[in-house]
Design a protein around this motif. Structure first.
Motif, PDB file in Angstrom:
ATOM      1  N   PHE A  21       0.822  -1.210   0.000  1.00 34.17           N
ATOM      2  CA  PHE A  21       0.000   0.000   0.000  1.00 34.17           C
ATOM      3  C   PHE A  21       0.854   1.257   0.000  1.00 34.17           C
ATOM      4  CE2 PHE A  21       0.578  -1.296   4.425  1.00 34.17           C
ATOM      5  CZ  PHE A  21       0.973  -0.120   5.039  1.00 34.17           C
ATOM      6  N   ASN A  22       0.207   2.389  -0.301  1.00 31.37           N
ATOM      7  CA  ASN A  22       0.827   3.700  -0.239  1.00 31.37           C
ATOM      8  C   ASN A  22       0.813   4.120   1.229  1.00 31.37           C
ATOM      9  OD1 ASN A  22       1.217   6.530  -0.163  1.00 31.37           O
ATOM     10  ND2 ASN A  22       0.635   6.658  -2.321  1.00 31.37           N
ATOM     11  N   SER A  23       1.988   4.367   1.803  1.00 26.44           N
ATOM     12  CA  SER A  23       2.067   4.614   3.246  1.00 26.44           C
ATOM     13  C   SER A  23       1.697   6.042   3.650  1.00 26.44           C
ATOM     14  CB  SER A  23       3.436   4.212   3.790  1.00 26.44           C
ATOM     15  OG  SER A  23       4.465   4.696   2.995  1.00 26.44           O
ATOM     16  N   THR A  24       1.247   6.876   2.684  1.00 25.99           N
ATOM     17  CA  THR A  24       0.676   8.174   3.064  1.00 25.99           C
ATOM     18  C   THR A  24      -0.746   7.977   3.602  1.00 25.99           C
ATOM     19  OG1 THR A  24      -0.091   8.595   0.807  1.00 25.99           O
ATOM     20  CG2 THR A  24       2.069   9.502   1.417  1.00 25.99           C
ATOM     21  N   THR A  25      -1.310   6.796   3.391  1.00 28.99           N
ATOM     22  CA  THR A  25      -2.607   6.442   3.965  1.00 28.99           C
ATOM     23  C   THR A  25      -2.372   5.964   5.395  1.00 28.99           C
ATOM     24  OG1 THR A  25      -3.363   5.704   1.780  1.00 28.99           O
ATOM     25  CG2 THR A  25      -4.654   4.984   3.687  1.00 28.99           C
TER      26      THR A  25
END
Length: 180
Positions: free
Chosen positions: A154-158
């Motif tokens: 996943f995109n870790s800005t989430t």
């Protein structure tokens, strides 16, 4: 003129090896390496050659004017660096993430352990693979309990968090880029 003490320390650190590990590898005491690196002892040519063989360097390489940092490629289990705390253990490949584009971890979650009540948020992407046990992974409004053989990406800005929902330990392999 080359300063043997400083050069040996630099070459050893560039190789990512501790004084103790180098001493064990070449069959001398830790104190011998320490005394040479402090400049308190000048090694014989034979001893210097023996030490350099432990660093996989020739005497010619050692005395070259320009030092080319040697990239450490292989890591034994006891060379992984624990960068975690509490009931979650994070073993990082390499002593530092400085200058690296990826952080690679072997993670251990005790039964019930988690990354905390506050979600993690940072630049980059994360991926992981469950080796044993169960891990609840929450990413934004999505939540799933993963078992051995399953993984995540996943995109870790989430906002995200991890929790072992089982009383049994959980082990995972994960990567984060850029390093967190």
């Amino acid at each position: 003129m080359v300063n043997v003490a400083n050069r040996l320390r630099l070459m050893r650190e560039t190789a990512g090896i501790s004084q103790r590990e180098l001493a064990r590898k070449v069959g001398v005491s830790n104190g011998t390496i320490s005394q040479i690196e402090k400049g308190n002892s000048d090694p014989s040519v034979g001893l210097l050659k023996q030490i350099l063989e432990g660093l996989e360097l020739s005497i010619a390489d050692f005395f070259e004017e320009k030092i080319q940092p040697r990239q450490k490629i292989f890591y034994a289990e006891d060379e992984l660096v624990d960068v975690g705390s509490g009931k979650v253990k994070f073993l990082q490949m390499g002593p530092s993430t400085a200058g690296r584009k990826i952080q690679f971890l072997r993670e251990f979650y005790e039964g019930g352990a988690s990354t905390g009540h506050k979600s993690l948020v940072h630049e980059g992407e994360e991926a992981g693979f469950i080796l044993s046990g169960q891990l609840e992974v929450t990413v934004g409004d999505q939540r799933r309990v993963l078992n051995a053989g399953e993984g995540y990406y996943f995109n870790s800005t989430t906002p995200h968090s991890f929790r072992n929902v089982s009383p049994e330990p959980c082990e995972i392999i994960s990567a984060c880029t850029p390093p967190f």
